[in-house]
Design a protein around this motif. Sequence first.
Motif, PDB file in Angstrom:
ATOM      1  N   VAL A   1       0.838  -1.197   0.000  1.00 48.88           N
ATOM      2  CA  VAL A   1       0.000   0.000   0.000  1.00 48.88           C
ATOM      3  C   VAL A   1       0.875   1.250   0.000  1.00 48.88           C
ATOM      4  O   VAL A   1       0.608   2.211  -0.732  1.00 48.88           O
ATOM      5  N   LEU A   2       1.938   1.238   0.777  1.00 52.30           N
ATOM      6  CA  LEU A   2       2.852   2.384   0.806  1.00 52.30           C
ATOM      7  C   LEU A   2       3.489   2.605  -0.565  1.00 52.30           C
ATOM      8  O   LEU A   2       3.552   3.746  -1.050  1.00 52.30           O
ATOM      9  N   VAL A   3       3.914   1.543  -1.213  1.00 51.61           N
ATOM     10  CA  VAL A   3       4.475   1.651  -2.565  1.00 51.61           C
ATOM     11  C   VAL A   3       3.416   2.189  -3.530  1.00 51.61           C
ATOM     12  O   VAL A   3       3.717   3.001  -4.408  1.00 51.61           O
ATOM     13  N   SER A   4       2.176   1.760  -3.360  1.00 58.21           N
ATOM     14  CA  SER A   4       1.110   2.237  -4.254  1.00 58.21           C
ATOM     15  C   SER A   4       0.879   3.736  -4.099  1.00 58.21           C
ATOM     16  O   SER A   4       0.611   4.440  -5.079  1.00 58.21           O
ATOM     17  N   ILE A   5       0.996   4.239  -2.881  1.00 56.03           N
ATOM     18  CA  ILE A   5       0.831   5.676  -2.642  1.00 56.03           C
ATOM     19  C   ILE A   5       1.949   6.447  -3.337  1.00 56.03           C
ATOM     20  O   ILE A   5       1.716   7.447  -4.014  1.00 56.03           O
ATOM     21  N   TYR A   6       3.182   5.957  -3.189  1.00 57.28           N
ATOM     22  CA  TYR A   6       4.302   6.605  -3.866  1.00 57.28           C
ATOM     23  C   TYR A   6       4.159   6.512  -5.382  1.00 57.28           C
ATOM     24  O   TYR A   6       4.525   7.443  -6.103  1.00 57.28           O
TER      25      TYR A   6
ATOM     26  N   VAL B   1      -1.688   0.563  -8.892  1.00 55.57           N
ATOM     27  CA  VAL B   1      -1.518  -0.870  -9.142  1.00 55.57           C
ATOM     28  C   VAL B   1      -0.264  -1.119  -9.971  1.00 55.57           C
ATOM     29  O   VAL B   1       0.483  -2.066  -9.710  1.00 55.57           O
ATOM     30  N   VAL B   2      -0.014  -0.260 -10.955  1.00 53.24           N
ATOM     31  CA  VAL B   2       1.175  -0.408 -11.798  1.00 53.24           C
ATOM     32  C   VAL B   2       2.440  -0.354 -10.939  1.00 53.24           C
ATOM     33  O   VAL B   2       3.380  -1.109 -11.148  1.00 53.24           O
ATOM     34  N   ALA B   3       2.462   0.513  -9.969  1.00 55.78           N
ATOM     35  CA  ALA B   3       3.628   0.632  -9.101  1.00 55.78           C
ATOM     36  C   ALA B   3       3.710  -0.510  -8.091  1.00 55.78           C
ATOM     37  O   ALA B   3       4.798  -1.011  -7.798  1.00 55.78           O
TER      38      ALA B   3
END
Length: 128
Positions: free
Chosen positions: A70-75, A109-111
Amino acid sequence: LIWTADVAAYFVGKKFGTVKLSPDISPGKTVQGMYGALISGAVCGVILSLIFKFPMMIASDFVLLSALTVLVSIYGDLFFSVVKRQRGVKDSGSLLPGHGGILDRIDSVVAAAPFFYAGVYLIYRSIS
């Protein structure tokens, strides 16, 4: 996982959001919304761990992986916002009116998908 986190971030941010996460990049995102997203990611990890009856160690890895994803998705979402702002593009399409285009629905989602896949792969490798 990501869409649940997006929904949680939206509602928590609307209800409790006071501190902007990155106002120059994405003025609607708040720190409180980010916390809501992270908590919802962890809750999703717990629920899936219970559904699939993961052993405790695997479940804890999966919950951590879910929150980090989730953190990666925010970034990732913030990254795509920066790219669009630098290119002078407000919307990445008109397929979904009012949503900024289809990229706004999948940029997180891509990230996050490669990160999540790698994490699941590493967890799987650790048990086999």
